[in-house]
Design an enzyme around this catalytic site. Structure first.
Site, short mmCIF file in Angstrom:
data_model
loop_
_atom_site.label_atom_id
_atom_site.label_comp_id
_atom_site.label_asym_id
_atom_site.label_seq_id
_atom_site.Cartn_x
_atom_site.Cartn_y
_atom_site.Cartn_z
N ASP A 9 -9.54 21.17 -0.38
CA ASP A 9 -10.82 21.15 0.31
C ASP A 9 -11.73 20.14 -0.38
OD1 ASP A 9 -13.38 21.67 1.29
OD2 ASP A 9 -13.17 23.86 1.17
N GLY A 31 -14.28 19.55 11.77
CA GLY A 31 -13.43 19.01 10.71
C GLY A 31 -14.15 18.83 9.39
N ASP A 33 -16.46 16.74 8.59
CA ASP A 33 -17.91 16.59 8.78
C ASP A 33 -18.60 17.95 8.79
OD1 ASP A 33 -20.35 15.33 9.32
OD2 ASP A 33 -19.90 14.98 11.43
#
Length: 168
Positions: A9, A31, A33
């Site tokens: 992540d 996603g 963003d």
């Protein structure tokens, strides 16, 4: 420059700058963003709104980059770049390469020494993973930059494998 390929992540990276695969509105989305905006909190959106209001009224152009605070993220800055949507009819490779070059140039101006990239355009923008990885790695390797560490932090196993192959 050290280049690392990581699964994970991007919002959890402890680096000077995290690159956001943004849409031109700079207002968040899905996603990477959306994840960056959610994890970083409202300070990122507030700066993006100011950028839209005062500098990018029509949105951030594809291939360019702009920086904001990182809010609650472990980074100092978020560098937003808008990747091109993949097209079989038109070669947009230079626009994709520009996302990486412009992000590194901006990171240098900010004084960053470490940066984390997602696979720009390889998600909902449809860029094939192998091509996206080759363009990203070649552009980063060819950049004149003071960045000491570049991380490609990838969530999808196929994209991760493509970046691992591109680095070899």
């Amino acid at each position: 420059m050290a280049i690392r390929i990581l699964s994970g992540d991007i919002t959890e990276q402890r680096v000077d700058a995290i690159v956001n695969a943004a849409n031109s509105s700079l207002m968040g989305g899905g996603g990477v963003d959306g994840a960056i905006h959610r994890a970083g909190g409202p300070a990122i959106l507030a700066e993006c709104q100011d950028l839209r209001r005062f500098q990018y009224g029509k949105g951030l152009p594809t291939g360019q980059a702009v920086a904001t605070t990182a809010g609650r993220l472990e980074a100092r800055w978020v560098i937003h770049t808008v990747g091109p949507v993949y097209s079989q009819e038109e070669d947009r490779s230079e626009l994709l390469a520009s996302c990486y070059r412009e992000s590194l140039t901006l990171a240098d101006r900010l004084g960053a020494r470490s940066i984390a990239f997602p696979a720009v355009s390889a998600g909902v923008f449809g860029w094939p993973a192998e091509s996206a990885a080759q363009i990203a790695v070649a552009t980063v390797r060819g950049a004149a930059t003071g960045i000491a560490e570049v991380r490609f932090v990838l969530f999808n196993a196929d994209v991760l494998a493509a970046f691992q192959r591109a680095v070899r």
